[in-house]
Design a protein around this motif. Structure first.
Motif, mmCIF file in Angstrom:
data_model
loop_
_atom_site.group_PDB
_atom_site.id
_atom_site.type_symbol
_atom_site.label_atom_id
_atom_site.label_comp_id
_atom_site.label_asym_id
_atom_site.label_seq_id
_atom_site.Cartn_x
_atom_site.Cartn_y
_atom_site.Cartn_z
ATOM 1 N N THR A 66 0.869 -1.279 0.203
ATOM 2 C CA THR A 66 -0.129 0.028 -0.014
ATOM 3 C C THR A 66 0.764 1.285 0.116
ATOM 4 N N LEU A 67 2.029 1.360 0.759
ATOM 5 C CA LEU A 67 2.815 2.354 0.901
ATOM 6 C C LEU A 67 3.429 2.570 -0.477
ATOM 7 N N HIS A 68 3.946 1.704 -1.130
ATOM 8 C CA HIS A 68 4.633 1.695 -2.528
ATOM 9 C C HIS A 68 3.439 2.219 -3.538
ATOM 10 N N LEU A 69 2.270 1.754 -3.313
ATOM 11 C CA LEU A 69 1.418 2.242 -4.345
ATOM 12 C C LEU A 69 1.058 3.905 -4.026
ATOM 13 N N ALA A 70 1.063 4.219 -2.813
ATOM 14 C CA ALA A 70 0.778 5.694 -2.589
ATOM 15 C C ALA A 70 1.957 6.366 -3.008
ATOM 16 N N LYS A 71 3.050 6.146 -2.719
ATOM 17 C CA LYS A 71 4.440 6.588 -3.237
ATOM 18 C C LYS A 71 4.199 6.778 -4.763
ATOM 19 N N TRP A 72 4.054 5.722 -5.384
ATOM 20 C CA TRP A 72 4.370 6.003 -6.584
ATOM 21 C C TRP A 72 3.070 6.897 -7.309
ATOM 22 N N LEU A 73 1.840 6.898 -6.696
ATOM 23 C CA LEU A 73 0.912 7.880 -7.195
ATOM 24 C C LEU A 73 1.286 9.306 -7.198
ATOM 25 N N ARG A 74 1.938 9.723 -5.883
ATOM 26 C CA ARG A 74 2.206 11.017 -5.411
ATOM 27 C C ARG A 74 3.410 11.464 -6.495
ATOM 28 N N MET A 75 4.310 10.441 -6.745
ATOM 29 C CA MET A 75 5.408 10.906 -7.721
ATOM 30 C C MET A 75 5.214 11.155 -8.985
ATOM 31 N N HIS A 76 4.036 10.612 -9.400
ATOM 32 C CA HIS A 76 3.559 10.537 -10.752
ATOM 33 C C HIS A 76 2.421 11.514 -11.054
ATOM 34 N N ILE A 77 1.796 11.983 -9.930
ATOM 35 C CA ILE A 77 0.492 12.859 -10.187
ATOM 36 C C ILE A 77 0.788 14.131 -9.494
ATOM 37 N N LYS A 78 0.869 15.096 -10.389
ATOM 38 C CA LYS A 78 1.394 16.465 -10.184
ATOM 39 C C LYS A 78 0.081 17.418 -9.515
ATOM 40 N N GLY A 79 -1.363 17.055 -9.584
ATOM 41 C CA GLY A 79 -2.383 17.643 -9.039
ATOM 42 C C GLY A 79 -2.695 18.937 -9.633
ATOM 43 N N GLY A 80 -3.781 19.511 -9.283
ATOM 44 C CA GLY A 80 -4.220 20.631 -10.014
ATOM 45 C C GLY A 80 -5.676 20.760 -9.459
ATOM 46 N N SER A 81 -6.455 21.220 -10.552
ATOM 47 C CA SER A 81 -7.834 21.338 -10.533
ATOM 48 C C SER A 81 -8.624 20.260 -10.285
ATOM 49 N N GLY A 82 -10.098 20.308 -9.772
ATOM 50 C CA GLY A 82 -10.911 19.046 -9.558
ATOM 51 C C GLY A 82 -11.118 18.508 -11.123
ATOM 52 N N LEU A 83 -11.458 17.221 -11.351
ATOM 53 C CA LEU A 83 -11.624 16.786 -12.646
ATOM 54 C C LEU A 83 -13.154 16.509 -12.751
ATOM 55 N N SER A 84 -13.617 15.653 -11.708
ATOM 56 C CA SER A 84 -15.126 15.223 -11.942
ATOM 57 C C SER A 84 -15.289 14.349 -12.971
#
Length: 264
Positions: A66-84
């Protein structure tokens, strides 16, 4: 106009009034997202990305996975506005660096956990009494066999919480209960590259006006189908209200025993 039909505070308030339920002492606290979402019903794109996430990375425990998954997502998702958007479209947009708020990240995290046989669920954090200035926050919990309990993980902010000097991570309800009892709470980033935002933590988690609620009955397949079919033509709140009328909507479960006075 685009913001009004997607993010206006009145729409959030109305949605809360319609979808909120009060739970008895232990009602549904064993609920998990996996209950109504199976791996075979998820978009194949998630499986494609999942293979990349865990390529040559075997894990023996669900906690490490689970921690590996969370780390990977945060390193590959910059973030920004909501998508919906539907889950597949949201994941593609986020991996392309085109947005994604905490709720978008929490949703795709749910799906990856299902693919990896990790029990997961999503919580929201709101303010009672309701305040427009606090837009809310979304976090996840996963069930850790190592600790034999649900564990809070804030994927968007790369955070986990602990009581005092303990190495055992807190669940969502434990965190809010400990804060209510003024116990010492320790927070740590599980990703060294992400600095801790102390102001945010104080506002989101340690403010006594904040309150968690469990998001139940979210069927990813149902919402994906409706969003893909009707979003080009209808505002997002209309689609959600349609699902509510059709009795296919998710709902919010509030822990009544812990917050009885605020929910009265």
């Amino acid at each position: 106009m685009r913001w009004i039909v997607k993010r206006h505070p009145y729409l959030y308030y109305t949605r809360f009034k319609l979808l909120s339920k009060k739970a008895a002492a232990d009602e549904a606290w064993d609920y998990s997202y996996n209950t109504i979402n199976q791996r075979e019903s998820l978009p194949s794109y998630f499986q494609t990305i999942n293979l990349k996430i865990f390529e040559d990375t075997p894990f023996l425990s669900d906690f490490d996975k689970t921690l590996h998954l969370a780390k990977w997502l945060r390193m590959h998702i910059k973030g920004g506005s909501g998508l919906s958007l539907s889950s597949e479209k949201a994941l593609k947009k986020m991996l392309e660096g085109e947005g994604g708020v905490c709720s978008d990240i929490a949703q795709v995290f749910n799906n990856f956990c299902v693919l990896n046989d990790i029990r997961v669920r999503e919580w929201g954090i709101t303010s009672l009494p309701y305040k427009n200035k606090f837009g809310g926050h979304a976090v996840n919990e996963f069930y850790s066999d190592r600790h034999n309990k649900w564990v809070l993980i804030d994927v968007a902010k790369s955070l986990m919480f602990y009581e005092g000097d303990s190495e055992e991570p807190l669940s969502v309800l434990e965190l809010f209960e400990n804060n209510k009892q003024k116990k010492r709470i320790v927070f740590r980033s599980f990703l060294n590259s992400n600095p801790i935002d102390y102001t945010l933590i104080k506002d989101y988690y340690l403010n006594t006006e904040r309150m968690p609620f469990l998001i139940c009955n979210y069927c990813n397949n149902t919402y994906d189908w409706y969003l893909d079919k009707f979003q080009p033509y209808l505002p997002i709140f209309v689609i959600h209200f349609w699902l509510y009328l059709a009795k296919k909507s998710y709902y919010y479960l509030f822990p009544l025993q812990r917050y009885k006075n605020k929910l009265a």
